[in-house]
Design an enzyme around this catalytic site. Structure first.
Site, PDB file in Angstrom:
ATOM      1  N   GLU A   1     -47.197 -34.612 -87.110  1.00 42.29           N
ATOM      2  CA  GLU A   1     -45.771 -34.346 -87.354  1.00 42.29           C
ATOM      3  C   GLU A   1     -45.347 -33.172 -86.481  1.00 42.29           C
ATOM      4  O   GLU A   1     -45.997 -32.131 -86.451  1.00 42.29           O
ATOM      5  CB  GLU A   1     -45.560 -34.034 -88.850  1.00 42.29           C
ATOM      6  N   ARG A   2     -44.262 -33.391 -85.767  1.00 39.51           N
ATOM      7  CA  ARG A   2     -43.768 -32.379 -84.821  1.00 39.51           C
ATOM      8  C   ARG A   2     -44.811 -32.034 -83.767  1.00 39.51           C
ATOM      9  O   ARG A   2     -44.901 -30.884 -83.315  1.00 39.51           O
ATOM     10  CB  ARG A   2     -43.308 -31.111 -85.538  1.00 39.51           C
TER      11      ARG A   2
ATOM     12  N   ASN B   1     -46.944 -32.107 -95.481  1.00 33.68           N
ATOM     13  CA  ASN B   1     -46.521 -33.344 -96.132  1.00 33.68           C
ATOM     14  C   ASN B   1     -47.812 -34.117 -96.348  1.00 33.68           C
ATOM     15  O   ASN B   1     -48.284 -34.836 -95.483  1.00 33.68           O
ATOM     16  CB  ASN B   1     -45.513 -34.108 -95.269  1.00 33.68           C
TER      17      ASN B   1
ATOM     18  N   GLU C   1     -38.328 -31.341 -99.718  1.00 36.13           N
ATOM     19  CA  GLU C   1     -38.220 -32.493 -98.823  1.00 36.13           C
ATOM     20  C   GLU C   1     -39.030 -33.698 -99.316  1.00 36.13           C
ATOM     21  O   GLU C   1     -39.714 -34.357 -98.551  1.00 36.13           O
ATOM     22  CB  GLU C   1     -38.666 -32.112 -97.409  1.00 36.13           C
TER      23      GLU C   1
ATOM     24  N   ARG D   1     -46.149 -22.559-100.277  1.00 41.17           N
ATOM     25  CA  ARG D   1     -45.031 -22.374 -99.346  1.00 41.17           C
ATOM     26  C   ARG D   1     -43.712 -22.101-100.070  1.00 41.17           C
ATOM     27  O   ARG D   1     -43.390 -22.761-101.050  1.00 41.17           O
ATOM     28  CB  ARG D   1     -44.870 -23.592 -98.438  1.00 41.17           C
TER      29      ARG D   1
ATOM     30  N   ARG E   1     -28.319 -23.476 -98.068  1.00 47.19           N
ATOM     31  CA  ARG E   1     -29.768 -23.622 -97.953  1.00 47.19           C
ATOM     32  C   ARG E   1     -30.464 -22.308 -97.626  1.00 47.19           C
ATOM     33  O   ARG E   1     -31.605 -22.078 -98.036  1.00 47.19           O
ATOM     34  CB  ARG E   1     -30.063 -24.664 -96.854  1.00 47.19           C
TER      35      ARG E   1
ATOM     36  N   LYS F   1     -41.591 -18.726 -94.161  1.00 47.57           N
ATOM     37  CA  LYS F   1     -41.239 -18.880 -92.748  1.00 47.57           C
ATOM     38  C   LYS F   1     -40.556 -17.616 -92.243  1.00 47.57           C
ATOM     39  O   LYS F   1     -39.939 -16.886 -93.021  1.00 47.57           O
ATOM     40  CB  LYS F   1     -40.319 -20.083 -92.552  1.00 47.57           C
TER      41      LYS F   1
ATOM     42  N   ASP G   1     -35.134 -22.692 -90.638  1.00 40.23           N
ATOM     43  CA  ASP G   1     -36.269 -23.522 -90.227  1.00 40.23           C
ATOM     44  C   ASP G   1     -36.628 -23.358 -88.757  1.00 40.23           C
ATOM     45  O   ASP G   1     -36.337 -24.242 -87.955  1.00 40.23           O
ATOM     46  CB  ASP G   1     -35.981 -25.002 -90.532  1.00 40.23           C
TER      47      ASP G   1
ATOM     48  N   GLU H   1     -40.741 -27.441 -82.199  1.00 34.61           N
ATOM     49  CA  GLU H   1     -39.868 -28.451 -82.811  1.00 34.61           C
ATOM     50  C   GLU H   1     -38.410 -28.248 -82.422  1.00 34.61           C
ATOM     51  O   GLU H   1     -37.702 -29.205 -82.128  1.00 34.61           O
ATOM     52  CB  GLU H   1     -40.018 -28.384 -84.342  1.00 34.61           C
TER      53      GLU H   1
ATOM     54  N   HIS I   1     -29.507 -24.746 -85.730  1.00 36.67           N
ATOM     55  CA  HIS I   1     -29.733 -26.093 -86.269  1.00 36.67           C
ATOM     56  C   HIS I   1     -28.671 -27.096 -85.827  1.00 36.67           C
ATOM     57  O   HIS I   1     -28.169 -27.881 -86.635  1.00 36.67           O
ATOM     58  CB  HIS I   1     -29.802 -26.052 -87.805  1.00 36.67           C
TER      59      HIS I   1
ATOM     60  N   TRP J   1     -28.781 -31.297 -93.578  1.00 39.23           N
ATOM     61  CA  TRP J   1     -29.493 -31.843 -92.430  1.00 39.23           C
ATOM     62  C   TRP J   1     -28.527 -32.127 -91.279  1.00 39.23           C
ATOM     63  O   TRP J   1     -28.930 -32.656 -90.253  1.00 39.23           O
ATOM     64  CB  TRP J   1     -30.237 -33.143 -92.826  1.00 39.23           C
TER      65      TRP J   1
END
Lengths: 714, 714
Positions: free
Chosen positions: A182-183, A225, A306, A339, A351, A375, A380, A408, A536, A558
């Protein structure tokens, strides 16, 4: 005889022209190309003395022998007796003279992972001693010593000691069991699960060597994930094979724990963390894991975020969930990294604010062996974010830093972006949570609040590409994570300098030019992607390229339009008291600076304010003009990097030179794409022209809006 | 001076110990390790004369210079004038003396891709001439010449000429646009679509070099389970970047054409091949492709098979579909390869028979630029299949061979299986369709029916793993495809010998041992997987490991039980007249041999007969005893390979030695798994004991039946 010499010279020359493909990373160990220095090194280093037969000490000895043999261009023998120039490895327990020679206090200060490199007189000889209380320290010391030679530093009078500031220095792999990442932008996963445990790829050894060389001491093998399958016995045997390789390089393996595993692989009806059956299942699972991997590190968990399951599915708190797992691994000295990257599908709350709102109330409720992994910023991994408001807000809980090495949101493995300036910008930010020093670095390393547990993680940018990271400069971000986790006080310039010299060459013109490029590269990217606090606004899902217009995602946050909020009056997200009031999550000193449009740093302006298009900036330009200027400067700066790089052709191998030349070419095209697409789109709100002095966008907004990338990696 | 010599020797020695990771394939070009021969070569080769500035001739010159410089361990200069020992490259058009020196007939016989390598006297010097009518031939000649040196052959009096027997020598990549590979076991796709066309990876060049070195002249970049996106302009630009690299190595690119593309990317309502709009869409698409890639090869199509769309969706025939595409590419000299691998979801007919039933009636209906691509056997790349009954059955249509290099049914990239014996077994089979010679090879190379168009394809086993094929011996299968397509008369032993010498070493003990292992390896696999004509009893979907019990697939012929038909009376698929009568698809001579249980080769027995468990075999054993014997012998033979390999430790580099040692270890475990699972399962029908002399299975049938591999590559 003469003929043979010619033959030998010939063979030598024609073996040495082979191209470099980047696989060797910063551990190339080429012969020192300064003849005077080479001569000195050969006199100063004559052999290696080490009473070691396995484990970390053997790894240290092997690395030293391989490295010194390469750097000195001659055999560096193992010695039973010391001579002048012996490099001696050993702990004070193995070599009792060390305690007297070095002093007990000094040794105590080294802890479990620190080391000492000293030029000393021993048995009448001048030797170089590399020691540490534990073998791990000696391993790190050996790599430090090799780095000195790779960087062509003097080694005549060594007196170096070093200990890591942060205890857990980790990579997080977002690698799936089917070998996708992923990514991931550097090919597939390097974990060849299908052929583990039987087939132990050379890459695993070289991965471990590279990590050990920069002090990384743990790796989370699997995606946050998560997939519960990894916790079943056949997969644990695969993990154990990796752990066995990594162990001798002082690297522990960790796994992501899928919170619903008791249901999915345990045949239970629930995963409620307060249910006794569930608690027992995890205890038993932990016991099983440790029976297979005795030094297993612990779990990393993404829960209730998520779509991942978590304790909130059962009306329990994150603390309930984390503590259940912590109790399961505690008897084995395992830890849990939980996390803080959570945001709710249901909540309409900004968010930015959700992680803080969820976690701050839980401070003090976590077990001693839990870290909350935060983070660097509140959204993000954007090109620039303010520091996360949780830093400093949970003094009773060790907070662990999560950076993202894989790019990413920063141009994938195509853009040259050196991330150290981003990392240190956050580390150096003052949270103002303590009167006498409370930078993020001080929160993270545990000193601010007196935590002995501390951690820093980077989401890996490693894949199956021959050069590991896709972009040759991606290696620098991996390198940075290790070095900064060891010593958060290192500057981006220091780290870049080290990396360039080891990875390419010590030639000054090359080092100076590339260091300039690297140090500028992150701000260049911010300028052509998201200047002035934009964030974003990347393509939906894959995050490839610009899509500030996108508004079709199934959840509001998103969508790029959620974040930039452009309209005819201006642009930016009002997070002051008149808006979402996210700023209230910071300490007053921080909040006051950011909430006042006059004192808010312009680089963060649109993070916190909805600003009129004709707002006067410090430069005297309007916001719109300043935005145009930033986007255009970003593109121009990429072109400056291209010109700089083109002058370096003769300093390094052709293969890597051309790779980077080509990648800069794509970066230039994509920077133009970003600039044009964003300015044409924002112009529909500002209603103002792009100043005539700039080159005109050669495509229409419609063209950019119709671009579509169904197979972009994500 | 003396000191410098020591330094140089030192540097040389320590540069040469570097491990080999397999990336260089069979093009390693290490210094000739026979001192006498090295001395000779150096006298016999002094430089390269070539008037070339670009294209294939430049590629030939560069390869020669790189290769000879490596093999001779000295600089091999480019020369303007010839001297004794010059290697001279050029076509008769460039070098008029050639026609006189060589003779016009000889040149005519070389065709467009053939070459001549001759030691001749020219301008008073002894030179080595490499020539061909076209540059492509010279490129192939250069690689042949390098091979001679790599294999340590004499080069004093060269008189070699060679032309390819088959015109289209192709790899088929089942690579998807998201960089996964269907049936890929060596990592992801080497096509980095995301960074194409801007980033041209060194791998593309080395891929082209490797293919050119074995005569492969075309590559289908995309999966037969096709994606129409590849035919859109941005993707064609990516393809063009690859084509530009491959062109100078005489390699054309081909793409798979998704039959429904006119609907999916063309906004048409239909893909009916007789619809004028559809025909125009494909014509326009072909024109567009050729405007971007002037030497585009053409299309490969999988239609109306396993869910792929095709002409039958519109009640048209395969010929209608193929001809429409053929008409579109014909003006550009493009070709269409139409796969015969079709079987219907609805038809209860024996899958063995379906391709023949569909395609034989269409013979004579295809355009001149269509080839029908037929798998070697009637089912699907099994360890052993009888030759496909279509071979010889469509004399008016060029039939192209499709082999599978990637080991979907042969142990993935974990088992050492040299496929040349499988390939040549089929090539040498006599179809008996002509009185004077009609082997499959003669069908395929066009001689049997006088076709000038001919082709052989191998489904690629190449991936992003550093050594390209996952298993180091997978490289041999890639090598074999090229060499056999050039010359189908080569024996497995010849090809293995060439490959071993170039890939590892010329040392006799090593070559002999490894050649023995390779030649035996395919039959060994047949024995532990599917002896005596068993087929398609692998795990469902991924085809990993044994699952002869599986019966849950959504269609009958995806189930192992469909293929083995074991019951208490016996085992095997009755394909005689009393059964599915698939044998009627063969010529009488073939049919008669196979339908008679007394004359049917025992290695194919269960392909054609349902045989009683106590049927007496030629050995005197019962079928059940023979089956036990084969399975046990298969495992024992893997252990023999392990012992053989263990003796070779000192002949090659440690990295590859250990890789293969580990892989053989897994192969042994999996062979035991196959043996135990199959015998325990078939025993439930035979009701007979495994003879006591054999080691007992250490697991139960239930254990094997419960194994589950959701993340096996597929």
């Amino acid at each position: 005889m003469k003929k043979w010499i010619v033959v030998i010279i010939g063979i030598m020359l024609f073996n040495s022209v082979s191209a470099e493909n980047g696989y060797d990373l910063w551990l190339r160990y080429k012969v020192t190309d300064n003849a005077v220095l080479l001569q000195q090194y050969r006199q100063q280093i004559t052999g290696i003395n080490c009473t070691c037969s396995d484990g970390k000490l053997l790894a240290a000895q092997q690395e030293l022998q391989q490295g010194l043999t390469g750097l000195l261009g001659k055999n560096v023998p193992l010695q039973k007796l010391v001579t002048n120039g012996t490099v001696m490895l050993g702990t004070p327990a193995q070599l009792p003279f060390i305690k007297k020679s070095v002093g007990e206090n000094t040794l105590t200060g080294l802890g479990d992972e620190g080391y000492l490199i000293r030029s000393i007189r021993h048995e009448g000889k001048n030797i170089i001693l590399i020691t540490g209380n534990k073998e791990a320290g000696i391993l790190y010391g050996a790599f430090h010593f090799l780095r000195l030679l790779q960087m062509q530093q003097p080694i005549a009078q060594l007196n170096i000691s070093s200990t890591p500031a942060i205890k857990l220095r980790l990579l997080n792999h977002w690698d799936n069991l089917n070998r996708t990442v992923e990514r991931g932008y550097a090919g597939g996963s390097i974990w060849d699960w299908q052929r583990l445990p039987g087939y132990r790829d050379q890459r695993y050894y070289d991965y471990a060597r590279a990590n050990a060389s920069i002090g990384i001491n743990g790796t989370v093998l699997t995606n946050v994930n998560a997939n519960a399958m990894i916790l079943t016995e056949p997969w644990l045997q695969k993990v154990a094979a990796l752990a066995a390789i990594f162990r001798q390089y002082n690297i522990k393996v960790y796994l992501t724990a899928r919170f619903s595993a008791p249901v999915e692989i345990g045949n239970l009806k629930t995963a409620d963390p307060l249910n006794e059956e569930v608690r027992k299942w995890w205890k038993d699972k932990a016991d099983e894991i440790y029976s297979i991997i005795p030094d297993f590190g612990g779990f990393l968990v993404k829960a209730n975020s998520e779509g991942q399951p978590g304790p909130q599915n059962y009306q329990r708190t994150h603390a309930d969930g984390a503590n259940m797992l912590a109790d399961a691994v505690a008897p084995h000295n395992g830890i849990v990294m939980w996390r803080a990257f959570v945001y709710s599908n249901e909540s309409p709350e900004d968010r930015f604010k959700q992680a803080y709102n969820e976690f701050k109330p839980l401070d003090g409720q976590f077990r001693k062996n839990v870290l909350v992994q935060v983070k660097n910023g509140p959204i993000d991994f954007q090109p620039r974010e303010p520091f996360h408001p949780l830093f400093g807000a949970m003094p009773q809980t060790p907070l662990m830093m999560e950076y993202q090495l894989t790019q990413e949101y920063m141009g994938f493995a195509t853009h040259l972006v050196y991330e150290a300036p981003l990392f240190t910008e956050v580390l150096n930010a003052d949270t103002h949570t303590k009167p006498n020093g409370s930078t993020v670095a001080q929160i993270i390393d545990g000193t601010a609040d007196g935590h002995s547990l501390s951690g820093m993680a980077g989401v890996s940018n490693i894949g199956s590409d021959i050069n590991w990271t896709g972009h040759p400069f991606g290696q620098a971000n991996w390198y940075t994570l290790g070095r900064l986790a060891w010593n958060p006080a290192l500057t981006p310039a220091q780290i870049a300098n080290e990396w360039i010299r080891q990875t390419f060459t010590n030639k000054k013109a090359f080092v100076d030019t590339v260091q300039q490029m690297m140090l500028a590269s992150r701000e260049i990217m911010v300028n052509y992607m998201t200047p002035l606090g934009l964030h974003h606004i990347m393509g939906y899902g894959h995050h490839y390229g610009p899509a500030p217009w996108y508004n079709k995602a199934p959840r509001a946050d998103w969508n790029p339009v959620y974040f930039h909020r452009a309209d005819s009056t201006g642009i930016g997200f009002n997070r002051t008291a008149s808006g979402s009031n996210a700023l209230a999550q910071y300490q007053p000193a921080v909040r006051r600076q950011y909430e006042n449009i006059a004192t808010c740093p312009e680089e963060l302006l649109l993070w916190f304010h909805h600003v009129p298009w004709d707002h006067k900036m410090k430069s005297g330009k309007t916001l719109w003009e300043e935005m145009c200027e930033k986007y255009y400067r970003g593109v121009d700066s990429v072109r400056w990097m291209q010109r700089s790089w083109s002058r370096l052709k003769n300093y390094i191998d052709e293969e890597r030179f051309k790779q980077i030349e080509q990648l800069l070419g794509i970066q230039e095209q994509e920077a133009v794409w970003w600039r044009n697409a964003c300015l044409l789109y924002f112009q529909t709100f500002s209603g103002k022209p792009i100043p005539a002095k700039y080159e005109k966008p050669d495509r229409t907004l419609e063209y950019y809006m119709e671009l579509n990338f169904p197979y972009a990696p994500h």
